[in-house]
Scaffold this motif. Structure first.
Motif: not given
Ligand code: KPL
Length: 303
Positions: A158-159, A154-155, A162
């Motif tokens: 998300t990155r 997930d991280w 972004e």
């Protein structure tokens, strides 16, 4: 965001400069210390197609330890330099660093897999040339597609989202691709048809359209690459030759990255582009004589 740009080639300078102008802290890692010092002092100087010049401040160093771990690293070296660049960059790659690889071709993907637990792919249609260290001339502009070939946590997802937003805000329109592998293959098909020929013919992307013998080779290289991609299960766009001709027209004034590499005496990406078509063709039992010819001729330019 603190962003590491690995490699101050044309794409590295373009992305680094525009991200810096959008307010991000950009650090460039350059394996050549003297050039790093120069970039650190002078920054990047951009020249838009209309001739307007602008400047962007960046930090630059040959020592990744001076940068330290970054949340986002854009890997902007050519495919042949990926292994060495990642080894040099080790101190700026932490547990939660997302590396986005922006090379042409596919031949270097096993190197990325071996060196990194996780990486994302960036397929860009931005064109840029350098007239000197950090001196950037923008060429054709197009979208940058981002995505993961393998499942990502997930991280990292998300990155990457972004990153797409940051690039778009900086003037480099970017979006997440649901099938980045297909995007990479479709770009490879275009590069297989254009890059080697412009290097061999010593001409711009637009000039190749005026040379019948080169166009015949282009059609053969594209047909072979598309056949290999389809047999590999890739969703190839409807008319790959027309797609390649359209890129030539849209980037008519550009000097391809392979033309630039040959003229500057640098290793080219021909092995990761035409060479990858030949390699996969051999695995699949598909003949790729035109790509073999282009591969051999470009390699012979450096012999
Ligand atoms: O990707 C390119 C390159 O030069 O590597 C093209 C699309 C051919 C634009 O010049």
């Amino acid at each position: 965001m603190k962003i590491g740009v690995i490699g101050p080639g044309a794409i590295g300078c373009l992305f680094g400069a525009l991200l810096s102008r959008a307010g991000h802290e950009v650090w460039v890692l350059d394996h050549r210390p003297e050039r790093a010092q120069l970039l650190d002092r002078q920054g990047m100087v951009g020249h838009d197609p209309g001739g307007r010049a602008w400047r962007a401040q960046v930090r630059a160093t040959a020592e990744a330890a001076q940068i330290g771990p970054v949340p986002l690293a854009l890997l902007c070296v050519k495919s042949a330099a990926v292994a060495e660049a990642l080894a040099d960059a080790r101190s700026m790659l932490g547990d939660k660093t997302l590396v986005v690889a922006l090379q042409n071709g596919l031949g270097h993907h096993p190197i990325l897999d071996a060196a990194l637990p996780l990486w994302a792919l960036g397929i860009t249609s931005q064109g840029a040339n350098l007239s000197g260290p950090g001196h950037l001339i923008r060429g054709g502009q197009g979208p940058t597609l981002l995505g993961f070939i393998s499942p990502a946590p997930d991280w990292a997802r998300t990155r990457l989202a972004e990153t797409a937003a940051m690039l778009s805000q900086a003037g480099l329109p970017a979006e997440l691709s649901p099938d980045i592998r297909a995007a990479a293959w479709n770009k490879l098909i275009v590069n297989a048809g254009i890059n080697a020929l412009t290097a061999l013919e010593d001409c711009s992307n637009g000039e190749v359209l005026e040379r019948p013998a080169a166009l015949e080779l282009m059609a053969g290289a594209v047909r072979e690459a598309a056949r290999v991609a389809r047999q590999s299960g890739v969703a190839v766009k409807a008319d790959p030759l027309e797609m390649t001709l359209a890129v030539c027209r849209a980037t008519a004034a550009n000097w391809s990255s392979m033309w630039q590499d040959v003229r500057s005496g640098r290793p080219t990406e021909v092995a990761a582009i035409n060479g990858e078509v030949v390699r996969r063709g051999q695995e699949l039992g598909i003949a790729t004589p035109v790509n073999e010819l282009l591969l051999a001729r470009v390699l012979a330019l450096r012999a």
